[in-house]
Scaffold this motif. Sequence first.
Motif, PDB file in Angstrom:
ATOM      1  N   TRP A  89      47.175 109.709  59.673  1.00  0.00           N
ATOM      2  CA  TRP A  89      48.600 109.462  59.456  1.00  0.00           C
ATOM      3  C   TRP A  89      49.295 110.492  58.566  1.00  0.00           C
ATOM      4  O   TRP A  89      50.509 110.616  58.598  1.00  0.00           O
ATOM      5  N   LEU A  90      48.544 111.176  57.739  1.00  0.00           N
ATOM      6  CA  LEU A  90      49.145 112.164  56.838  1.00  0.00           C
ATOM      7  C   LEU A  90      48.723 113.567  57.284  1.00  0.00           C
ATOM      8  O   LEU A  90      47.565 113.770  57.651  1.00  0.00           O
ATOM      9  N   VAL A  91      49.634 114.484  57.231  1.00  0.00           N
ATOM     10  CA  VAL A  91      49.315 115.868  57.613  1.00  0.00           C
ATOM     11  C   VAL A  91      49.702 116.816  56.484  1.00  0.00           C
ATOM     12  O   VAL A  91      50.422 116.438  55.561  1.00  0.00           O
ATOM     13  N   THR A 119      43.884 111.134  57.223  1.00  0.00           N
ATOM     14  CA  THR A 119      44.224 112.292  58.065  1.00  0.00           C
ATOM     15  C   THR A 119      44.697 111.890  59.461  1.00  0.00           C
ATOM     16  O   THR A 119      45.134 112.732  60.233  1.00  0.00           O
ATOM     17  N   SER A 163      43.984 119.628  58.142  1.00  0.00           N
ATOM     18  CA  SER A 163      44.947 118.697  58.737  1.00  0.00           C
ATOM     19  C   SER A 163      45.076 118.947  60.230  1.00  0.00           C
ATOM     20  O   SER A 163      44.820 120.048  60.714  1.00  0.00           O
ATOM     21  N   VAL A 179      51.224 119.043  62.661  1.00  0.00           N
ATOM     22  CA  VAL A 179      52.248 118.201  62.046  1.00  0.00           C
ATOM     23  C   VAL A 179      52.846 117.203  63.037  1.00  0.00           C
ATOM     24  O   VAL A 179      53.128 116.057  62.683  1.00  0.00           O
ATOM     25  N   VAL A 214      50.920 113.197  64.333  1.00  0.00           N
ATOM     26  CA  VAL A 214      50.629 112.051  63.457  1.00  0.00           C
ATOM     27  C   VAL A 214      50.337 110.799  64.281  1.00  0.00           C
ATOM     28  O   VAL A 214      50.988 110.536  65.291  1.00  0.00           O
TER      29      VAL A 214
END
Lengths: 122, 224
Positions: free
Chosen positions: B80-82, B78, B89, B92, B95
Amino acid sequence: MALCGAVAGCGTGQRESDAAAAADEFLTAIGEGDGAAACAVLAPEAQEDLAASEGQPCEEAVGAQQLSSEAVDDVDVWGDRAQVRAGADVLFLVELDDGWKVAAAGCSPQGDRPYECEVSGS
Amino acid sequence: MKNTLRDNGLSIGFGLIMIAALVGQAFAGHSAYNEQQLVEAGRQISLLQYLTSSEFAVDVAENWQSEYLQFFLYVYATVWLVQRGSPESKRVGNVGLESDKEQKVGRYASDRSPAWARAGGWRTALFSSSLGLVMGLLFLLSWLAQSIAGQSAFNTERLARLQDPLTWLEYVGSADFWNRTLQNWQSEFLAMGSIVVISIYLRQRGSPESKPVGEPHEVTQETG
């Protein structure tokens, strides 16, 4: 192999000795032709299978099997089961309420499949 | 006392139901073990003996490792990824590790910040990754415990079937080890993926795992 057992916790050294002693008792009885003593160390299922397959009491039937009586070389205990190597022979033992008993004897390897045994309770 | 219970309701509540489930597992597992012993002509054992057995240990450890893996991966993923629209999350556009200001470290730390957040250097760097590192460490330890207890339990079964026991290395390469491992991993990944996606569109009023009920689907990072 010094590991905690499946049912008896640690202290496997003593349990290995006990399993080896039971195997030794069986092998000695076979060497001396003492069927009664050999059957006394056999697990109940192995006794019953042997008597049923040979059509005679365990004490007599066990003497007719192709079993060696070499000394115990190696013992491997895992939980309530043990594998004992005695020369070219392999035995499998189970720990019951009254101590270690021989569940299978005169066993030869079959690759990845289970050993085939002269005496076994399965 | 009343305030303590209220302020720690989540940890106390989950601690209690975890213990209750573990007790239930112990009784059910003990019964199943003794049934199997009847089939394999082994002896019946007591509940206490079962609790110290490798069979119980591997059943517990295989679930624990997957839970810690889940949180270890989730904590790192979480960063690096959204997921747009998910309250699980962050936003956006956010990151990555974010700025010191956003993270309140170093000179942006307040008097109430943890000491190692204020300290700078290796202590702040270590503290900045401590949640993920500890989850990862707990995962590795419980996975190791699974492998050791699993080897013992599996070798006991193999000897009962008149087969040779396996070494530890053979066991960690075995189908039994990976079957136990992957069946737990897939369920954890499914659960996390499900909460991330389903929470975009569905709401649970009052839960921080959900967006406020009236929040639009496309809004990310809001909890309510």
